[in-house]
Scaffold this active site. Structure first.
Site, PDB file in Angstrom:
ATOM      1  N   ASP A  27      -3.408  26.298 -15.884  1.00 19.21           N
ATOM      2  CA  ASP A  27      -2.317  25.601 -16.561  1.00 19.21           C
ATOM      3  C   ASP A  27      -2.132  24.232 -15.913  1.00 19.21           C
ATOM      4  O   ASP A  27      -2.164  24.126 -14.681  1.00 19.21           O
ATOM      5  CB  ASP A  27      -1.020  26.418 -16.437  1.00 19.21           C
ATOM      6  CG  ASP A  27       0.140  25.749 -17.156  1.00 19.21           C
ATOM      7  OD1 ASP A  27       0.359  26.071 -18.337  1.00 19.21           O
ATOM      8  OD2 ASP A  27       0.818  24.900 -16.542  1.00 19.21           O
ATOM      9  N   LYS A  49     -13.208  17.284  -8.775  1.00 23.19           N
ATOM     10  CA  LYS A  49     -12.672  17.093  -7.426  1.00 23.19           C
ATOM     11  C   LYS A  49     -12.794  18.414  -6.676  1.00 23.19           C
ATOM     12  O   LYS A  49     -11.931  19.274  -6.762  1.00 23.19           O
ATOM     13  CB  LYS A  49     -11.213  16.649  -7.463  1.00 23.19           C
ATOM     14  CG  LYS A  49     -11.015  15.262  -8.023  1.00 23.19           C
ATOM     15  CD  LYS A  49      -9.635  14.712  -7.698  1.00 23.19           C
ATOM     16  CE  LYS A  49      -8.541  15.533  -8.334  1.00 23.19           C
ATOM     17  NZ  LYS A  49      -7.202  15.000  -8.022  1.00 23.19           N
ATOM     18  N   ASP A  95     -13.364  18.740 -15.117  1.00 26.48           N
ATOM     19  CA  ASP A  95     -13.726  18.863 -13.712  1.00 26.48           C
ATOM     20  C   ASP A  95     -14.633  20.062 -13.484  1.00 26.48           C
ATOM     21  O   ASP A  95     -15.052  20.733 -14.422  1.00 26.48           O
ATOM     22  CB  ASP A  95     -12.470  18.926 -12.820  1.00 26.48           C
ATOM     23  CG  ASP A  95     -11.593  20.117 -13.123  1.00 26.48           C
ATOM     24  OD1 ASP A  95     -12.123  21.175 -13.525  1.00 26.48           O
ATOM     25  OD2 ASP A  95     -10.358  20.004 -12.952  1.00 26.48           O
ATOM     26  N   MET A 119      -5.808  28.645  -3.674  1.00 23.17           N
ATOM     27  CA  MET A 119      -6.473  27.705  -2.761  1.00 23.17           C
ATOM     28  C   MET A 119      -6.384  28.162  -1.304  1.00 23.17           C
ATOM     29  O   MET A 119      -6.132  27.379  -0.395  1.00 23.17           O
ATOM     30  CB  MET A 119      -5.883  26.299  -2.930  1.00 23.17           C
ATOM     31  CG  MET A 119      -6.137  25.703  -4.305  1.00 23.17           C
ATOM     32  SD  MET A 119      -5.370  24.095  -4.587  1.00 23.17           S
ATOM     33  CE  MET A 119      -3.668  24.590  -4.913  1.00 23.17           C
TER      34      MET A 119
END
Length: 271
Positions: free
Chosen positions: A108, A75, A53, A189
């Site tokens: 991880d 993504k 990704d 995030m």
């Protein structure tokens, strides 16, 4: 991308079933190729198909042999190239061809990486799966900027939370953790939600001068770090680019006193 269909029709399918290939969910750490475990490095070199990704660094992608089939399944926020369901199907599709498949995961696989969802999907369908742990930004991200998650006299425990819940909902359940004495809270995030975090934390009584820091692109050449407070979090976040962790707690005060992460000047021997 339309639903994946096996290219072999009923008429051309071989009479002897092809043994399913093994799948590896590979934790790739923060981005510095030297942070790969020996096993992760070996699997990346040996796998016949690699799915990766947007968080996998160019340095790690260069470890992949040129003959290996590479498939981008990134993504990003509001820009998904494939849904999680399609990624699961794609992994299974190549494993059904008897190929060894490495799914590269930043950090991880089991720490906010949806690795458990992929592993369960594959295991329930009879695939052999090996999960390779990686260094997570929740532990090493702040440490790269000289901010340890725990340190005697500053923090005797730490928590790891995500600011996002399913369907992009804002998570506020963790805010009470900021009230625990001698405690560090690492938020993943949360960069784009800095303003909402400040507002919500203030509403539950966290003072504006509460220590905070943002560390982005940890271990990479473009690593950034900003030491601030809860009150200044949103302004600091506006100066940061790339994946980041937010750190709350007294350990932030150690920034500038402890060493920064030193990336290797050359990694040719690893390729």
């Amino acid at each position: 991308m339309s639903k994946i269909i096996h290219p072999l029709s009923a008429e051309t399918e071989p009479s002897v079933p092809i043994p399913k290939g093994e799948v590896y969910l590979v934790g790739c750490g923060l981005g510095d190729v030297e942070q790969l475990t020996l096993k992760a490095h070996r699997i990346i070199r040996e796998a016949e198909v690699v799915l990766y990704d947007h968080l996998i660094s160019d340095e790690i992608l260069e470890v992949i042999p040129k003959t290996t089939q590479k498939i981008y399944v990134g993504k990003q926020k509001s820009a998904h190239s494939l849904s999680q369901e399609k990624i699961n199907e794609l992994i299974a599709f190549y494993a059904d061809q008897g190929k060894s498949v490495a799914r590269l995961k930043s950090g991880d696989p089991y720490i906010f990486g949806r690795g458990s969802e992929e592993a369960l999907y594959l295991l329930q369908r009879g695939y052999k799966v090996d999960v390779i742990a990686g260094i997570s930004s929740c532990v090493a991200g702040s440490a790269c900027a000289g901010i340890p998650p725990t340190a005697r006299g500053y923090a005797s425990s730490f928590s790891v939370v995500s600011a996002h819940l399913k369907d992009s909902k804002f998570n506020t359940d963790w805010l009470e953790l900021l009230k625990i004495p001698n405690h560090t809270t690492v938020v993943l995030m949360g960069l784009s939600l800095a303003g909402r975090i400040t507002e919500a934390a203030s509403a539950v009584g966290i003072p504006g001068d509460f220590p905070a820091a943002i560390v982005a692109n940890a271990s990479r050449p473009d690593q950034q770090s900003v030491v601030t407070t809860l009150e200044g979090l949103e302004e600091a976040a506006a100066t940061i680019h790339g994946p980041a962790v937010i750190v709350f707690g007294e350990v932030v005060k150690l920034h500038g006193e402890l060493p920064l992460y030193q990336a290797a000047k050359s990694t040719e021997a690893l390729r």
